[in-house]
Design an enzyme around this catalytic site. Structure first.
Site, PDB file in Angstrom:
ATOM      1  N   THR A  27       0.859  -1.184   0.000  1.00  0.00           N
ATOM      2  CA  THR A  27       0.000   0.000   0.000  1.00  0.00           C
ATOM      3  C   THR A  27       0.897   1.237   0.000  1.00  0.00           C
ATOM      4  OG1 THR A  27      -0.097   0.269   2.409  1.00  0.00           O
ATOM      5  CG2 THR A  27      -1.712  -1.238   1.418  1.00  0.00           C
ATOM      6  N   ALA A  56       3.198  -1.055   4.754  1.00  0.00           N
ATOM      7  CA  ALA A  56       2.499   0.173   5.153  1.00  0.00           C
ATOM      8  C   ALA A  56       3.535   1.290   5.211  1.00  0.00           C
ATOM      9  CB  ALA A  56       1.831  -0.012   6.507  1.00  0.00           C
ATOM     10  N   ILE A  82       7.477  -2.082   7.119  1.00  0.00           N
ATOM     11  CA  ILE A  82       7.502  -0.618   7.068  1.00  0.00           C
ATOM     12  C   ILE A  82       8.099  -0.143   5.748  1.00  0.00           C
ATOM     13  CG2 ILE A  82       8.305   1.491   8.181  1.00  0.00           C
ATOM     14  CD1 ILE A  82       6.249  -0.217   9.787  1.00  0.00           C
ATOM     15  N   LYS A  83       7.301   0.622   5.035  1.00  0.00           N
ATOM     16  CA  LYS A  83       7.716   1.156   3.740  1.00  0.00           C
ATOM     17  C   LYS A  83       8.343   2.531   3.956  1.00  0.00           C
ATOM     18  CE  LYS A  83       5.669   0.901  -0.891  1.00  0.00           C
ATOM     19  NZ  LYS A  83       4.378   0.929  -1.602  1.00  0.00           N
ATOM     20  N   LEU A  84       9.572   2.685   3.477  1.00  0.00           N
ATOM     21  CA  LEU A  84      10.351   3.904   3.697  1.00  0.00           C
ATOM     22  C   LEU A  84      10.820   4.479   2.366  1.00  0.00           C
ATOM     23  CD1 LEU A  84      12.514   2.275   6.467  1.00  0.00           C
ATOM     24  CD2 LEU A  84      10.911   4.143   6.906  1.00  0.00           C
TER      25      LEU A  84
END
EC number: 2.2.1.2
Length: 214
Positions: A27, A56, A82-84
């Site tokens: 997402t 996310a 965790i999307k960074l």
């Protein structure tokens, strides 16, 4: 190769999951905004549908804010990744989260060297955007080949997620190159299952069946 679905639309995720081909979900803030729902509520519902990695994305642009957001997101479900963003601050956050045992997906990658930096920082996944490169007349799949070669040369364990997929050919080339994951919009997943000869064959079988004495 694993298939992730690239959407925050719970209906699409549910339908794709029922096909038995979805291994995870990606997402981003734009996709969440389209849902018109609270971020945490959407992520929580998705986590209850797909038993696999759920990416996310944080929205903070500096390290401390990213870490704070990440620590809240991982409380939602153990499968949260965790999307960074691929920035210096994003790399710092990747290193910090990796040391804490929190999985990360470094996104908005457009060069092999960005992918290499992310892998060195400890990223679990790297997400190069092939469609957006194609849009500006660059070779999106070409960087997937280069990243695959670099990671294989040096034994990096970060998985390559081919992102910004626009069509079935992107998926085919991802598999041929040896990408670990393709994250695919729902519409493209459905295109993968379609072929006019399949439809014609089914139609012919049914027509012939009607001629069989009952």
């Amino acid at each position: 190769m694993k298939f992730f679905i690239d959407t925050a639309d719970v209906k699409e995720i549910r339908e794709a999951h029922e096909l038995g081909v979805v291994d995870g979900v990606t997402t981003n803030p734009s996709l969440i905004a389209k849902s018109g729902r609270k971020f945490a509520d959407v992520i929580k519902e998705i986590s209850g549908i797909v038993d696999g990695p759920i990416s996310a994305e944080v929205v903070s642009l500096e390290h401390d804010g990213m870490i704070s957001e990440a620590e809240e997101l991982v409380k939602i479900h153990p499968n949260i990744v965790i999307k960074l963003p691929m920035t210096p601050e994003g790399l710092k956050a990747t290193k910090t989260l990796s040391a804490k045992g929190i999985k990360t997906n470094v996104t908005l990658i457009f060069t092999p060297m960005q992918a290499l930096l992310a892998a060195k920082a400890g990223a679990t996944y790297v997400s190069p955007f092939v469609g957006r490169l194609d849009d500006i007349s660059q070779d999106g799949m070409g960087i997937i080949e280069e990243i695959r070669t670099i990671f294989d040369n040096y034994g990096y364990t970060a998985e390559i997620i081919v992102a910004s997929i626009r069509n079935p050919i992107h998926v085919l080339n991802s598999a041929l190159i040896g990408a670990d994951v393709a994250t695919i919009p729902f519409s493209v997943i459905m295109q993968l299952a379609k072929h006019p000869l399949t439809d014609a064959g089914i139609k012919k079988f049914l027509e012939d069946w009607e001629k069989v004495p009952k």
